[in-house]
Design a protein around this motif. Structure first.
Motif, PDB file in Angstrom:
ATOM      1  N   ASP A   1       0.855  -1.194   0.000  1.00  0.00           N
ATOM      2  CA  ASP A   1       0.000   0.000   0.000  1.00  0.00           C
ATOM      3  C   ASP A   1       0.887   1.239   0.000  1.00  0.00           C
ATOM      4  OD1 ASP A   1      -2.194   1.582  -0.010  1.00  0.00           O
ATOM      5  OD2 ASP A   1      -2.930   1.028   1.981  1.00  0.00           O
ATOM      6  N   ASP A   2       1.616   1.415  -1.099  1.00  0.00           N
ATOM      7  CA  ASP A   2       2.571   2.520  -1.226  1.00  0.00           C
ATOM      8  C   ASP A   2       2.105   3.463  -2.333  1.00  0.00           C
ATOM      9  OD1 ASP A   2       4.670   4.247  -1.451  1.00  0.00           O
ATOM     10  OD2 ASP A   2       6.211   2.722  -1.757  1.00  0.00           O
ATOM     11  N   PRO A   3       1.550   4.614  -1.976  1.00  0.00           N
ATOM     12  CA  PRO A   3       1.032   5.547  -2.986  1.00  0.00           C
ATOM     13  C   PRO A   3       2.070   5.994  -4.004  1.00  0.00           C
ATOM     14  CG  PRO A   3       0.253   6.153  -0.792  1.00  0.00           C
ATOM     15  CD  PRO A   3       1.293   5.088  -0.604  1.00  0.00           C
ATOM     16  N   ARG A   4       3.353   5.934  -3.645  1.00  0.00           N
ATOM     17  CA  ARG A   4       4.393   6.366  -4.583  1.00  0.00           C
ATOM     18  C   ARG A   4       4.441   5.492  -5.829  1.00  0.00           C
ATOM     19  NH1 ARG A   4       9.408   6.200  -0.595  1.00  0.00           N
ATOM     20  NH2 ARG A   4       8.335   4.216  -0.192  1.00  0.00           N
TER      21      ARG A   4
ATOM     22  N   LEU B   1      -7.128  -1.482  -6.885  1.00  0.00           N
ATOM     23  CA  LEU B   1      -6.739  -1.077  -5.533  1.00  0.00           C
ATOM     24  C   LEU B   1      -7.740  -1.590  -4.501  1.00  0.00           C
ATOM     25  CD1 LEU B   1      -5.562   2.560  -6.341  1.00  0.00           C
ATOM     26  CD2 LEU B   1      -4.116   0.599  -5.766  1.00  0.00           C
ATOM     27  N   ILE B   2      -9.015  -1.639  -4.857  1.00  0.00           N
ATOM     28  CA  ILE B   2     -10.015  -2.229  -3.960  1.00  0.00           C
ATOM     29  C   ILE B   2      -9.766  -3.727  -3.814  1.00  0.00           C
ATOM     30  CG2 ILE B   2     -12.460  -2.836  -3.763  1.00  0.00           C
ATOM     31  CD1 ILE B   2     -13.141  -0.120  -4.970  1.00  0.00           C
ATOM     32  N   ARG B   3      -9.437  -4.378  -4.920  1.00  0.00           N
ATOM     33  CA  ARG B   3      -9.211  -5.830  -4.917  1.00  0.00           C
ATOM     34  C   ARG B   3      -8.165  -6.223  -3.875  1.00  0.00           C
ATOM     35  NH1 ARG B   3      -7.204  -6.615 -10.159  1.00  0.00           N
ATOM     36  NH2 ARG B   3      -9.332  -6.135 -10.808  1.00  0.00           N
ATOM     37  N   PHE B   4      -7.111  -5.410  -3.750  1.00  0.00           N
ATOM     38  CA  PHE B   4      -6.027  -5.724  -2.817  1.00  0.00           C
ATOM     39  C   PHE B   4      -6.075  -4.871  -1.544  1.00  0.00           C
ATOM     40  CE2 PHE B   4      -4.470  -7.246  -6.915  1.00  0.00           C
ATOM     41  CZ  PHE B   4      -3.977  -8.496  -6.572  1.00  0.00           C
ATOM     42  N   GLU B   5      -7.176  -4.141  -1.366  1.00  0.00           N
ATOM     43  CA  GLU B   5      -7.391  -3.326  -0.163  1.00  0.00           C
ATOM     44  C   GLU B   5      -6.231  -2.361   0.082  1.00  0.00           C
ATOM     45  OE1 GLU B   5      -8.381  -5.845   3.137  1.00  0.00           O
ATOM     46  OE2 GLU B   5     -10.071  -6.782   2.089  1.00  0.00           O
ATOM     47  N   ARG B   6      -5.827  -1.659  -0.977  1.00  0.00           N
ATOM     48  CA  ARG B   6      -4.762  -0.656  -0.877  1.00  0.00           C
ATOM     49  C   ARG B   6      -5.407   0.706  -0.612  1.00  0.00           C
ATOM     50  NH1 ARG B   6      -1.351  -4.737  -0.102  1.00  0.00           N
ATOM     51  NH2 ARG B   6      -0.565  -5.715  -2.018  1.00  0.00           N
ATOM     52  N   TRP B   7      -5.843   0.906   0.609  1.00  0.00           N
ATOM     53  CA  TRP B   7      -6.673   2.068   0.929  1.00  0.00           C
ATOM     54  C   TRP B   7      -5.908   3.386   0.853  1.00  0.00           C
ATOM     55  CZ3 TRP B   7     -10.920  -0.081   0.085  1.00  0.00           C
ATOM     56  CH2 TRP B   7     -11.264  -1.331   0.609  1.00  0.00           C
ATOM     57  N   LYS B   8      -4.674   3.415   1.338  1.00  0.00           N
ATOM     58  CA  LYS B   8      -3.894   4.663   1.279  1.00  0.00           C
ATOM     59  C   LYS B   8      -3.569   5.033  -0.164  1.00  0.00           C
ATOM     60  CE  LYS B   8      -0.651   3.290   4.087  1.00  0.00           C
ATOM     61  NZ  LYS B   8       0.598   3.301   4.893  1.00  0.00           N
ATOM     62  N   SER B   9      -3.244   4.044  -0.959  1.00  0.00           N
ATOM     63  CA  SER B   9      -2.955   4.308  -2.372  1.00  0.00           C
ATOM     64  C   SER B   9      -4.207   4.800  -3.091  1.00  0.00           C
ATOM     65  CB  SER B   9      -2.430   3.034  -3.045  1.00  0.00           C
ATOM     66  OG  SER B   9      -1.209   2.625  -2.468  1.00  0.00           O
ATOM     67  N   LEU B  10      -5.341   4.201  -2.754  1.00  0.00           N
ATOM     68  CA  LEU B  10      -6.598   4.624  -3.367  1.00  0.00           C
ATOM     69  C   LEU B  10      -6.922   6.062  -2.972  1.00  0.00           C
ATOM     70  CD1 LEU B  10      -9.060   4.048  -5.043  1.00  0.00           C
ATOM     71  CD2 LEU B  10     -10.064   2.811  -3.116  1.00  0.00           C
ATOM     72  N   ARG B  11      -6.646   6.399  -1.726  1.00  0.00           N
ATOM     73  CA  ARG B  11      -6.884   7.784  -1.288  1.00  0.00           C
ATOM     74  C   ARG B  11      -6.057   8.754  -2.122  1.00  0.00           C
ATOM     75  NH1 ARG B  11      -9.812  10.926  -0.996  1.00  0.00           N
ATOM     76  NH2 ARG B  11      -9.453  12.942  -0.051  1.00  0.00           N
ATOM     77  N   ARG B  12      -4.807   8.389  -2.383  1.00  0.00           N
ATOM     78  CA  ARG B  12      -3.937   9.277  -3.158  1.00  0.00           C
ATOM     79  C   ARG B  12      -4.410   9.388  -4.604  1.00  0.00           C
ATOM     80  NH1 ARG B  12      -1.721  13.866  -3.231  1.00  0.00           N
ATOM     81  NH2 ARG B  12       0.295  14.027  -4.291  1.00  0.00           N
TER      82      ARG B  12
ATOM     83  N   HIS C   1     -13.155   4.206   4.847  1.00  0.00           N
ATOM     84  CA  HIS C   1     -13.120   5.590   5.353  1.00  0.00           C
ATOM     85  C   HIS C   1     -11.816   6.273   4.953  1.00  0.00           C
ATOM     86  CE1 HIS C   1     -16.083   4.395   8.820  1.00  0.00           C
ATOM     87  NE2 HIS C   1     -16.687   4.519   7.649  1.00  0.00           N
ATOM     88  N   THR C   2     -10.701   5.543   5.091  1.00  0.00           N
ATOM     89  CA  THR C   2      -9.397   6.104   4.724  1.00  0.00           C
ATOM     90  C   THR C   2      -9.371   6.494   3.255  1.00  0.00           C
ATOM     91  OG1 THR C   2      -8.222   4.818   6.412  1.00  0.00           O
ATOM     92  CG2 THR C   2      -6.921   5.598   4.532  1.00  0.00           C
ATOM     93  N   ALA C   3      -9.838   5.588   2.398  1.00  0.00           N
ATOM     94  CA  ALA C   3      -9.817   5.852   0.956  1.00  0.00           C
ATOM     95  C   ALA C   3     -10.731   7.018   0.591  1.00  0.00           C
ATOM     96  CB  ALA C   3     -10.229   4.595   0.197  1.00  0.00           C
TER      97      ALA C   3
END
Length: 488
Positions: free
Chosen positions: A256-259, A307-318, A439-441
């Motif tokens: 979950d790395d937005p970079r 991103l939802i599939r892998f629950e990457r919430w911080k990346s999705l937020r970005r 919520h985070t996303a």
């Protein structure tokens, strides 16, 4: 399992060069037998009265002997090259076997000694063969492991099984544009290679180059102009499938790395640059951008779905909060949020729909659905991403109001959802961790914070009626996102 496979037979060819080398031979033979290998050593198997030369020849040529380990030191090399003694006899037999069967794997050179210059002692007939290095005590363990892998045919780097040809090369994709560097970029992501960023950007630039070749400029004043745009959109199918595989790799192998979304930001932003007049054109019709509007909408939904599939919430937020630079019809470049990629595609949803008398709620939704597949983002995942984007738009509608206008996302694929259908992601919102991830996303501090945002947007969106498409029965937004549970 047969005894031959369970306890493979291996013959050890060597020269008695001295006490230290003799101990190495005994240690290796003992270790092999300890690990289930039927190691044949003359000290153990050659009895008084037997002909040692016949014994050696039988071991080298015996078909039940799966491997012959040739332990090479200075003395072995000298005797083999001079064809002297028992080693000379063995080497003559082995060399004949080697030269008769160029692709053989039965004979394995094991280097037990090196010269002062570091050169391995190998007889002439073994030169050029790949060997196992046991030239020092430190290398014994690693060498033993390599020998055992060869004997039991369990390589450290097994050859991967052949898969099917890429989907974009199959019948449905024959002749369609496809981006170069796709396979290299995906492989680099999956293997965590240090050059992945560069390869990803090369892939994205290649994809954009293919898209630029599909830019069409029909005369919108003429009936039927939509056909040219429709055909251009159809030609993006292979690019769409490549992008789906790419998004899956990024979401699946980057944590979950937005970079890691840098290339995705670039892709969306460059597609958005095509929403306005090309820099080299003095004329412009808004529908010329429809191929890019459709593709950017599809790309956004595919990225969100991955991103939802892998629950990457911080990346999705970005992804949702990134400031995208979009070119407007007046040639200006403005900073916009993700809702800019939810464009009304007039050539399809208005002109084509009317010209063909299709009476469809959304031809864009129809096309999005037709292009989905289980292998490259299913329609349920795409529709779920669409509704998720609607939720995000609702949560930020009040904050985004500018000049009495407010951004929101109308989930056009919801025309295929039943009015009471609750999507899988939001069904799982009963789980605290998943609910907090959503919520985070979305950018909500808590369920209560999300509820206040939704309540603020309700009057702006006419009790969410604006999220539904004209002739389609009202989309039940609150039910689809499990709002009561989500705002706990």
């Amino acid at each position: 399992m047969s005894a031959a496979k369970e306890h493979p037979k291996v013959f050890i060819s060597y020269s008695w060069s001295g006490a230290e080398h003799e101990q190495l031979v005994m240690d290796l033979a003992t270790a092999l037998r300890t690990h289930g290998v039927d190691a044949i050593l003359d000290k153990w198997h050659l009895k008084p009265g037997q002909d040692k030369y016949v014994f050696m020849e039988s071991m080298v040529t015996d078909v039940t002997v799966v491997k012959v380990l040739v332990l090479c030191d200075r003395k072995y090399q000298e005797k083999a090259d001079a064809r002297a003694g028992g080693v000379g006899t063995e080497s003559q037999i082995i060399s004949q076997e080697l030269y008769a069967k160029v692709h053989q794997t039965k004979f394995i050179p094991v280097v037990c000694e090196r010269g002062d210059d570091g050169e391995a002692f190998l007889p002439v007939f073994m030169k050029g063969r790949i060997y196992v290095d046991m030239s020092s005590a430190e290398r014994f363990g690693e060498g033993l492991d390599e020998i055992l892998r060869q004997i039991f045919d369990r390589p450290l780097y097994p050859e991967p099984q052949l898969g099917e040809a890429p989907t974009f090369l199959k019948d449905e994709g024959v002749g369609l544009p496809a981006a170069k560097e796709f396979l290299s970029a995906v492989r680099a992501i999956r293997e965590g290679k240090p050059n992945r960023d560069g390869l990803e950007m090369l892939f994205i630039r290649s994809l954009l180059a293919e898209m630029s070749r599909l830019y069409v400029k029909p005369d919108a004043s003429k009936s039927g102009y939509d056909e040219e745009i429709y055909q251009a959109i159809l030609k993006t199918k292979a690019l769409r499938d490549q992008l789906s595989d790419y998004a899956d790799a990024v979401a699946g192998f980057s944590g979950d790395d937005p970079r890691c979304l840098k290339a995705s930001f670039h892709l969306l932003e460059q597609l958005g640059q095509q929403f306005g007049p090309p820099l080299d054109q003095s004329q412009f019709m808004e529908v010329w951008a429809d191929t890019f509007r459709f593709f950017s909408l599809e790309v956004t939904l595919i990225l969100v779905a991955a991103l939802i599939r892998f629950e990457r919430w911080k990346s999705l937020r970005r992804l949702l909060s990134y400031p995208y630079l979009i070119r407007t019809e007046s040639r200006n470049v403005r900073t916009s949020d993700i809702t800019s990629f939810d464009s009304y595609i007039a050539s399809m949803d208005e002109h084509r729909n009317n010209r063909l008398r299709a009476n469809r709620a959304s031809m864009t939704a129809d096309m999005l659905k037709e292009r989905c597949s289980v292998d490259h983002t299913s329609f349920l995942e795409l529709a779920q991403a669409d509704v998720f984007m609607a939720l995000h738009g609702v949560a930020h509608a009040k904050a985004g109001v500018v000049d009495a206008m407010y951004p929101f996302w109308a989930p056009r694929t919801a025309v295929y959802l039943s009015t009471s259908q609750r999507l899988p992601l939001f069904q799982k919102a009963v789980d605290d961790e998943i609910r907090q991830g959503i919520h985070t996303a979305i950018g909500a501090a808590s369920g209560a914070d999300l509820l206040s945002k939704v309540d603020a947007a309700r009057p702006l969106l006419d009790d969410f009626k604006q999220l539904s498409l004209g002739r389609f029965p009202r989309f039940n937004f609150a039910e689809a996102v499990n709002l009561q549970v989500l705002t706990k």
